[in-house]
Motif scaffolding. Structure first.
Motif, short mmCIF file in Angstrom:
data_model
loop_
_atom_site.label_atom_id
_atom_site.label_comp_id
_atom_site.label_asym_id
_atom_site.label_seq_id
_atom_site.Cartn_x
_atom_site.Cartn_y
_atom_site.Cartn_z
N ASN A 316 -2.34 23.84 15.02
CA ASN A 316 -3.60 23.87 14.30
C ASN A 316 -4.53 22.86 14.96
OD1 ASN A 316 -3.03 25.79 12.20
ND2 ASN A 316 -1.73 24.25 11.25
N PHE A 317 -5.38 23.36 15.87
CA PHE A 317 -6.34 22.47 16.52
C PHE A 317 -7.28 21.88 15.49
CE2 PHE A 317 -10.21 21.56 18.99
CZ PHE A 317 -9.67 20.76 19.98
N ASP A 318 -7.62 22.65 14.47
CA ASP A 318 -8.39 22.18 13.32
C ASP A 318 -7.55 22.36 12.07
OD1 ASP A 318 -10.70 21.72 14.90
OD2 ASP A 318 -11.20 23.84 14.78
N ALA A 319 -7.56 21.37 11.20
CA ALA A 319 -6.91 21.53 9.90
C ALA A 319 -7.67 22.60 9.11
CB ALA A 319 -6.91 20.21 9.13
N PRO A 320 -6.99 23.59 8.56
CA PRO A 320 -7.70 24.68 7.88
C PRO A 320 -8.45 24.18 6.66
CG PRO A 320 -5.33 24.82 7.48
CD PRO A 320 -5.53 23.76 8.52
N TRP A 321 -9.58 24.83 6.39
CA TRP A 321 -10.38 24.45 5.22
C TRP A 321 -9.71 24.87 3.92
CZ3 TRP A 321 -14.52 27.01 8.58
CH2 TRP A 321 -15.11 26.07 9.42
N HIS A 322 -9.00 25.99 3.92
CA HIS A 322 -8.32 26.47 2.72
C HIS A 322 -6.82 26.22 2.88
CE1 HIS A 322 -12.01 28.38 1.37
NE2 HIS A 322 -12.12 28.96 2.55
N PRO A 323 -6.17 25.61 1.90
CA PRO A 323 -4.74 25.32 2.05
C PRO A 323 -3.88 26.57 2.19
CG PRO A 323 -5.51 24.86 -0.19
CD PRO A 323 -6.72 25.11 0.63
N ASP A 324 -4.30 27.70 1.60
CA ASP A 324 -3.52 28.94 1.75
C ASP A 324 -3.46 29.38 3.21
OD1 ASP A 324 -3.03 29.02 -0.92
OD2 ASP A 324 -4.58 30.48 -1.40
#
Length: 494
Positions: A316-324
């Motif tokens: 994950n180069f970016d942490a996702p905005w939505h936890p799902d």
């Protein structure tokens, strides 16, 4: 338990065996018998547990008997993305090769004329995305009155993409007496409301707690500064035994830039995102599956449902905005009982996202001990008001450093300073001396009169001022003559 114990036909068992599967997964073992019994199903299971085969296999046997009619599909499978729809179509081709079932794929980005021709011939299985299906239905090219089996796959993803109103409208076009199967990785309240409205006495199957991560996936959080994310990613790709990997980013522009940067460094990488044409996306996925490239940089368009064997790592180069989305991203590895590794690069700005992920999964993700690019502060610090993490208090220096001015002397620590001398009690202090009395001022009447101001002469008696000198502003290049005739003419519109 084997697939033969689930009541599937011999032709289907032969196709499953040739695909290399011998034992059903828990979701398959629980759902397939109920689907064959024509029950409505609400199935909640984490990604990578074989949900697709859980409805594809019994559907092939159910549709084995019967005949399709033009423009009237016998069953309908709704998918949120084109990639998921294409993957379900591949599953039907793989498992239904000994059954004479016709299939059509309705997705955007491809010719609508070919799709209409397939519908005119009649199909047993229609796999569609809601947007293209509603488009063809509005044109009168498809009828849903003969559809007796509906599958809503990845329902929570449908909710995130805003497809729930379309699904509700599609359900109203179908016969009321039908079998409905709803599959989802999570069960938020809007999906529960949808199931209560359109499913009849459904059987609920839950093989894992909602939003739990696969235990076969080792998860790491890698603290790093935003300026060094690419450097840290490259370090991990070279240090880890990466056979095939998927790198997820939140933005399409980041996907393009990151893929170019990896290619310049000699990695065999490719990209996939929503701005690409469907034919391009399918071609890049085929290259990745064939091994022509071993790193796929992707947006969340590839986060759900894509079953690609042998993916050893997810980054994950970016942490996702939505936890799902985190659950679905890391679920691209560790599939079918295999193990996998998932790294998530986090900056101090990702503290809230990490906290939401750990709250959803119910676990604390281990921090990568080798990460030296960022301070060892925990991203999931205690949140303050508004859900944002409170910044750590700055440490106070033990002693004040000397100033830059020459001759400045560093002040000693407080503990090393000599104690102050005690002050004299107030009662023992000497009394204050009385101030001398102020001298009395003379009365106003006795003061000397203020001299009068010289009176000015009347205005008409004042001497005339000298005229001001004229300033030479230079030549005037402007037009000072009369207006030309063409400016004075009246315009007439015929």
């Amino acid at each position: 338990m084997t697939f033969a114990d689930l009541g599937l036909s011999d032709e289907l068992l032969k196709a499953v065996s040739e695909s290399g599967y011998t034992e059903p997964t828990p979701i398959q073992a629980s759902a397939i018998p109920s689907v064959l019994m024509m029950r409505d199903i609400v199935a909640v299971a984490q990604t990578g547990t074989g949900k697709t085969a859980a409805f594809v296999l019994p559907m092939i046997d159910i549709l084995g008997e019967g005949r399709s009619r033009a423009r009237m599909p016998r069953s309908l499978i709704l998918e949120p993305t084109r990639e998921l729809a294409a993957q379900v179509a591949e599953n039907f081709e793989k498992y239904g090769k000994y059954h004479k079932l016709s299939m059509a794929l309705l997705i955007g980005g491809v010719s609508m004329g070919d799709q209409q021709k397939a519908l005119e011939k009649g199909v047993d299985v229609l796999i569609a995305t809601p947007g293209r299906l509603m488009d063809l239905f509005g044109r009168g090219k498809i009828l849903l009155t003969g559809c007796n089996l509906l599958v809503i796959d990845e329902a929570d993803r449908m909710l995130d993409m805003g497809f729930i109103p379309d699904i509700e409208e599609i359900c109203t076009k179908l016969p009321k007496q039908r079998q409905t199967l709803l599959f989802s990785a999570t069960m938020p309240p809007p999906i529960k409301k949808l199931a209560d409205k359109f499913l009849s006495n459904p059987k609920t199957i839950e093989v894992a707690r909602p939003a739990t991560a696969n235990i076969n996936i080792k998860q790491w959080l890698v603290p790093v500064s935003a300026s060094k994310k690419r450097e840290k990613l490259t370090e991990l790709l070279r240090a880890e035994d990466v056979k095939t990997a998927i790198i997820f980013s939140n933005r399409k522009t980041t996907v393009r830039d990151l893929n170019k940067a990896l290619q310049r460094q000699g990695f065999r990488s490719s990209e996939i995102h929503g701005d690409m044409e469907q034919s391009q996306r399918i071609a890049e996925l085929d290259r990745f599956k064939a091994g022509d490239v071993n790193i796929l940089v992707a947006s969340d368009v590839a986060a759900r449902g894509l079953d690609i064997k042998g993916v050893s790592h997810v980054f994950n180069f970016d942490a996702p905005w939505h936890p799902d989305d985190y659950i679905h991203r890391i679920g691209r590895t560790g599939r079918a009982g295999a193990t996998g590794v998932a790294f998530t690069l986090v900056t101090p700005d990702d503290a809230e996202n990490v906290q939401n992920i750990e709250k959803l999964t119910g676990i604390r993700i281990d921090r990568w001990e080798n990460a030296e690019d960022a301070p060892r502060a925990e991203p999931a610090a205690r949140a303050g008001r508004g859900g944002r993490a409170k910044p750590a208090a700055k440490a106070k220096p033990a002693a004040t450093e000397a100033r830059d001015e020459p001759g400045a002397v560093a002040e000693a620590p407080k503990a090393e300073r000599p104690a102050r001398a005690p002050r004299t009690p107030r009662e023992a202090r000497a009394p204050r001396e009385d101030r001398p009395a102020r001298e009395d001022r003379a009365p106003r009447e006795e003061r000397a009169p203020r001299p009068e101001r010289d009176s000015r002469p009347p205005r008409d008696e004042r001497p005339a001022r000298a005229p001001r000198p004229q300033q030479d502003d230079g030549p005037d290049d402007g037009w000072n003559g009369p207006l030309p005739d063409f400016l004075m003419a009246k315009l007439t519109i015929e």
